[in-house]
Design an enzyme around this catalytic site. Structure first.
Site, PDB file in Angstrom:
ATOM      1  N   LYS A   7       0.953  -1.185  -0.118  1.00 19.57           N
ATOM      2  CA  LYS A   7      -0.092   0.145   0.095  1.00 19.57           C
ATOM      3  C   LYS A   7       0.956   1.459  -0.054  1.00 19.57           C
ATOM      4  O   LYS A   7       0.583   2.175  -0.918  1.00 19.57           O
ATOM      5  CB  LYS A   7      -0.893  -0.037   1.334  1.00 19.57           C
ATOM      6  CG  LYS A   7      -1.832  -1.124   1.230  1.00 19.57           C
ATOM      7  CD  LYS A   7      -2.970  -1.091   2.555  1.00 19.57           C
ATOM      8  CE  LYS A   7      -2.127  -0.852   3.894  1.00 19.57           C
ATOM      9  NZ  LYS A   7      -1.497  -2.359   4.274  1.00 19.57           N
ATOM     10  N   ARG A  51     -10.284   1.128   7.840  1.00 22.36           N
ATOM     11  CA  ARG A  51      -9.468  -0.280   8.095  1.00 22.36           C
ATOM     12  C   ARG A  51     -10.684  -1.259   8.754  1.00 22.36           C
ATOM     13  O   ARG A  51     -10.466  -2.349   8.950  1.00 22.36           O
ATOM     14  CB  ARG A  51      -8.577   0.039   9.375  1.00 22.36           C
ATOM     15  CG  ARG A  51      -7.513  -0.651   9.489  1.00 22.36           C
ATOM     16  CD  ARG A  51      -6.534  -0.108   8.992  1.00 22.36           C
ATOM     17  NE  ARG A  51      -5.202  -0.963   9.048  1.00 22.36           N
ATOM     18  CZ  ARG A  51      -4.243  -0.677   8.783  1.00 22.36           C
ATOM     19  NH1 ARG A  51      -3.790   0.626   8.158  1.00 22.36           N
ATOM     20  NH2 ARG A  51      -3.141  -1.327   9.238  1.00 22.36           N
ATOM     21  N   ARG A 101      12.003  -5.195   5.878  1.00 21.66           N
ATOM     22  CA  ARG A 101      11.592  -3.930   5.431  1.00 21.66           C
ATOM     23  C   ARG A 101      12.364  -2.743   6.142  1.00 21.66           C
ATOM     24  O   ARG A 101      12.742  -2.855   7.428  1.00 21.66           O
ATOM     25  CB  ARG A 101      10.107  -3.744   5.544  1.00 21.66           C
ATOM     26  CG  ARG A 101       9.710  -2.082   5.530  1.00 21.66           C
ATOM     27  CD  ARG A 101       8.354  -1.903   5.421  1.00 21.66           C
ATOM     28  NE  ARG A 101       7.614  -2.264   6.368  1.00 21.66           N
ATOM     29  CZ  ARG A 101       6.356  -2.186   6.673  1.00 21.66           C
ATOM     30  NH1 ARG A 101       5.596  -1.685   5.718  1.00 21.66           N
ATOM     31  NH2 ARG A 101       5.796  -2.695   7.861  1.00 21.66           N
ATOM     32  N   ARG A 107      10.774  -1.040  11.506  1.00 17.52           N
ATOM     33  CA  ARG A 107       9.514  -0.442  12.408  1.00 17.52           C
ATOM     34  C   ARG A 107       9.381  -1.371  13.572  1.00 17.52           C
ATOM     35  O   ARG A 107       9.652  -2.730  13.148  1.00 17.52           O
ATOM     36  CB  ARG A 107       8.202  -0.688  11.504  1.00 17.52           C
ATOM     37  CG  ARG A 107       7.983   0.803  11.025  1.00 17.52           C
ATOM     38  CD  ARG A 107       6.812   0.620   9.807  1.00 17.52           C
ATOM     39  NE  ARG A 107       5.607  -0.112  10.268  1.00 17.52           N
ATOM     40  CZ  ARG A 107       4.597  -0.234   9.414  1.00 17.52           C
ATOM     41  NH1 ARG A 107       4.652   0.510   8.151  1.00 17.52           N
ATOM     42  NH2 ARG A 107       3.605  -0.717   9.858  1.00 17.52           N
ATOM     43  N   ARG A 149      -1.197  -8.494  13.080  1.00 20.84           N
ATOM     44  CA  ARG A 149      -1.565  -7.472  12.155  1.00 20.84           C
ATOM     45  C   ARG A 149      -2.282  -8.279  11.204  1.00 20.84           C
ATOM     46  O   ARG A 149      -3.188  -7.382  10.548  1.00 20.84           O
ATOM     47  CB  ARG A 149      -0.409  -6.564  11.842  1.00 20.84           C
ATOM     48  CG  ARG A 149       0.005  -5.625  12.657  1.00 20.84           C
ATOM     49  CD  ARG A 149       1.313  -5.096  12.343  1.00 20.84           C
ATOM     50  NE  ARG A 149       1.681  -4.412  11.194  1.00 20.84           N
ATOM     51  CZ  ARG A 149       2.578  -4.321  10.556  1.00 20.84           C
ATOM     52  NH1 ARG A 149       3.909  -4.864  10.969  1.00 20.84           N
ATOM     53  NH2 ARG A 149       2.841  -4.041   9.293  1.00 20.84           N
TER      54      ARG A 149
HETATM   55  P1  AP5 Z   1       4.830  -1.693   1.972  1.00 23.82           P
HETATM   56  O1  AP5 Z   1       4.645  -0.739   0.827  1.00 23.82           O
HETATM   57  O2  AP5 Z   1       5.435  -1.000   3.135  1.00 23.82           O
HETATM   58  O3  AP5 Z   1       3.516  -2.353   2.435  1.00 23.82           O
HETATM   59  P2  AP5 Z   1       2.286  -1.938   3.130  1.00 23.82           P
HETATM   60  O4  AP5 Z   1       0.914  -2.350   2.606  1.00 23.82           O
HETATM   61  O5  AP5 Z   1       2.108  -0.421   3.339  1.00 23.82           O
HETATM   62  O6  AP5 Z   1       2.454  -2.560   4.857  1.00 23.82           O
HETATM   63  P3  AP5 Z   1       2.149  -1.878   5.972  1.00 23.82           P
HETATM   64  O7  AP5 Z   1       2.985  -2.917   6.828  1.00 23.82           O
HETATM   65  O8  AP5 Z   1       2.925  -0.311   6.282  1.00 23.82           O
HETATM   66  O9  AP5 Z   1       0.909  -2.146   6.484  1.00 23.82           O
HETATM   67  P4  AP5 Z   1       0.205  -2.072   7.729  1.00 23.82           P
HETATM   68  O10 AP5 Z   1      -1.475  -1.834   7.085  1.00 23.82           O
HETATM   69  O11 AP5 Z   1       0.316  -3.187   8.482  1.00 23.82           O
HETATM   70  O12 AP5 Z   1       0.813  -0.779   8.231  1.00 23.82           O
HETATM   71  P5  AP5 Z   1       0.161   0.884   8.679  1.00 23.82           P
HETATM   72  O13 AP5 Z   1       1.383   1.627   8.685  1.00 23.82           O
HETATM   73  O14 AP5 Z   1      -0.909   1.113   7.532  1.00 23.82           O
HETATM   74  O15 AP5 Z   1       5.648  -2.875   1.351  1.00 23.82           O
HETATM   75  C1  AP5 Z   1       6.189  -3.924   2.432  1.00 23.82           C
HETATM   76  C2  AP5 Z   1       7.550  -4.462   2.036  1.00 23.82           C
HETATM   77  O16 AP5 Z   1       7.559  -5.132   0.898  1.00 23.82           O
HETATM   78  C3  AP5 Z   1       8.475  -3.063   1.885  1.00 23.82           C
HETATM   79  O17 AP5 Z   1       9.909  -3.617   2.283  1.00 23.82           O
HETATM   80  C4  AP5 Z   1       8.529  -2.993   0.293  1.00 23.82           C
HETATM   81  O18 AP5 Z   1       9.712  -2.370  -0.111  1.00 23.82           O
HETATM   82  C5  AP5 Z   1       8.311  -4.441  -0.038  1.00 23.82           C
HETATM   83  N1  AP5 Z   1       7.477  -4.770  -1.263  1.00 23.82           N
HETATM   84  C6  AP5 Z   1       6.443  -3.809  -1.810  1.00 23.82           C
HETATM   85  N2  AP5 Z   1       6.011  -4.363  -2.913  1.00 23.82           N
HETATM   86  C7  AP5 Z   1       6.931  -5.426  -3.324  1.00 23.82           C
HETATM   87  C8  AP5 Z   1       7.004  -6.200  -4.412  1.00 23.82           C
HETATM   88  N3  AP5 Z   1       6.226  -6.137  -5.583  1.00 23.82           N
HETATM   89  N4  AP5 Z   1       7.843  -7.217  -4.431  1.00 23.82           N
HETATM   90  C9  AP5 Z   1       8.888  -7.355  -3.440  1.00 23.82           C
HETATM   91  N5  AP5 Z   1       8.736  -6.234  -2.314  1.00 23.82           N
HETATM   92  C10 AP5 Z   1       7.856  -5.360  -2.335  1.00 23.82           C
HETATM   93  O19 AP5 Z   1      -0.321   0.864  10.187  1.00 23.82           O
HETATM   94  C11 AP5 Z   1       0.362   0.358  11.259  1.00 23.82           C
HETATM   95  C12 AP5 Z   1      -0.254   0.387  12.408  1.00 23.82           C
HETATM   96  O20 AP5 Z   1      -1.045   1.784  12.715  1.00 23.82           O
HETATM   97  C13 AP5 Z   1      -1.591  -0.946  12.440  1.00 23.82           C
HETATM   98  O21 AP5 Z   1      -1.161  -2.059  12.926  1.00 23.82           O
HETATM   99  C14 AP5 Z   1      -2.641   0.093  13.401  1.00 23.82           C
HETATM  100  O22 AP5 Z   1      -2.157  -0.348  14.910  1.00 23.82           O
HETATM  101  C15 AP5 Z   1      -2.390   1.304  13.291  1.00 23.82           C
HETATM  102  N6  AP5 Z   1      -3.300   2.157  12.122  1.00 23.82           N
HETATM  103  C16 AP5 Z   1      -2.969   2.262  10.962  1.00 23.82           C
HETATM  104  N7  AP5 Z   1      -4.134   2.961  10.337  1.00 23.82           N
HETATM  105  C17 AP5 Z   1      -5.138   2.565  11.215  1.00 23.82           C
HETATM  106  C18 AP5 Z   1      -6.463   2.939  11.090  1.00 23.82           C
HETATM  107  N8  AP5 Z   1      -7.271   3.545   9.989  1.00 23.82           N
HETATM  108  N9  AP5 Z   1      -7.278   2.395  12.212  1.00 23.82           N
HETATM  109  C19 AP5 Z   1      -6.697   2.005  13.476  1.00 23.82           C
HETATM  110  N10 AP5 Z   1      -5.320   1.891  13.492  1.00 23.82           N
HETATM  111  C20 AP5 Z   1      -4.588   2.059  12.454  1.00 23.82           C
HETATM  112 MG    MG Z   2       2.274   1.078   4.700  1.00 19.75          MG
END
Ligand code: AP5
Ligand code: MG
Ligand code: ZN
Length: 231
Positions: free
Chosen positions: A22, A97, A136, A169, A180
């Site tokens: 994402k 979410r 990552r 992270r 997660r």
């Molecule tokens: P990356 O692009 O970082 O993936 P992502 O989908 O953004 O993964 P996240 O871990 O950030 O998602 P998340 O939803 O758990 O975390 P968030 O920060 O939103 O890619 C991942 C890795 O793969 C990278 O190393 C990249 O280089 C690699 N990659 C990408 N594409 C690739 C490909 N095609 N091939 C190979 N490698 C590839 O949320 C974190 C926390 O915040 C949550 O757990 C929750 O506690 C809180 N939170 C956030 N939003 C909310 C909400 N709306 N409501 C309540 N709590 C929330």
């Molecule tokens: Mg992310």
């Protein structure tokens, strides 16, 4: 594929499990379309750097891999969407979410006579998610995302874009990653149906190289823009 872009308004949601890409793709799409990325996780990580009561509260949920309570998440994201840079659209990464957040967003938009144009659901299997998250690295200054094997920075531990330091992270520990993914399956997967019924969901195969996935996303956006009388 080169997107021919005249910066028209677009409101896009990135939906997908942790590690599906994402953040990686939100940044590329937003840059191409000239609109901001609103990433709830990034906003929370920024707040968590402080040590006020809100920072402590958010930290407790994020480090466990649980969702931050809806009333906090909704207020923070909605306040961000009010800022002027969102007038011409946005890419939402990590919000909504769950159904309650999705309803809040729908209501916020409809009160302003606005709609979402597109929800991109990135589909990636569980083993691949774990592989991606374990190596990552994230830039502490600009939030750019790297992978030590699949997308390494040019210089070790340094961001290509801003020279910031790269860190792992705290919620990328294996047990928290598993939690997660479970939370996504339980809380967020109903959104696939919710947006499919509204006719704006596009499921995209999130496997292959980052470039492969970006091509698929750009094809969907180009198609949407060709059929959009505003463009
Ligand atoms: P990356 O692009 O970082 O993936 P992502 O989908 O953004 O993964 P996240 O871990 O950030 O998602 P998340 O939803 O758990 O975390 P968030 O920060 O939103 O890619 C991942 C890795 O793969 C990278 O190393 C990249 O280089 C690699 N990659 C990408 N594409 C690739 C490909 N095609 N091939 C190979 N490698 C590839 O949320 C974190 C926390 O915040 C949550 O757990 C929750 O506690 C809180 N939170 C956030 N939003 C909310 C909400 N709306 N409501 C309540 N709590 C929330
Ligand atoms: Mg992310
Ligand atoms: Zn950076």
């Amino acid at each position: 594929m080169q997107l021919i872009l005249c910066h028209a308004t677009m409101r896009i949601v990135m939906l997908g499990p942790p590690g599906s890409g994402k953040g990686t793709h939100a940044v590329i799409i937003a840059r191409d379309l000239g609109i901001p990325v609103i990433a709830s996780g990034e906003i929370f990580r920024e707040i968590m750097r402080g040590d006020d009561p809100l920072a402590k509260k958010i930290r407790k949920y994020v480090l466990r891999g649980d969702l931050v309570p809806d009333e906090i998440a909704i207020k923070i994201v909605m306040d961000r969407l009010e800022l002027q840079d969102c007038e011409r659209g946005f890419v939402l990464d990590g919000f909504p979410r769950n159904l309650r957040q999705a309803e809040a967003l729908t209501e916020w938009l409809s009160r302003r006579g606005l709609n979402l144009d597109l929800v991109i659901y990135l589909k990636v299997d569980r083993e691949e998610l774990i592989r991606r998250l374990s190596l990552r690295r994230t830039c502490e200054r600009c939030g750019a995302v790297y992978h030590l094997i699949f997308n390494p920075p040019k210089k070790d531990e340094i961001c290509d874009f801003c020279g910031g330091h790269l860190y792992q992270r705290e919620d990328d520990k294996e047990e928290v990653v598993k939690k997660r993914i479970e939370v996504f399956e339980r809380e967020s997967s109903p959104l696939i149906d919710y947006y499919a019924k509204k006719g704006i969901l596009r499921e995209i195969d999130g496997t292959g190289t980052i470039e492969d996935v970006q091509e698929r996303i750009k094809a969907v956006i180009s198609c949407l823009r060709r059929n959009d009388p505003r463009v």
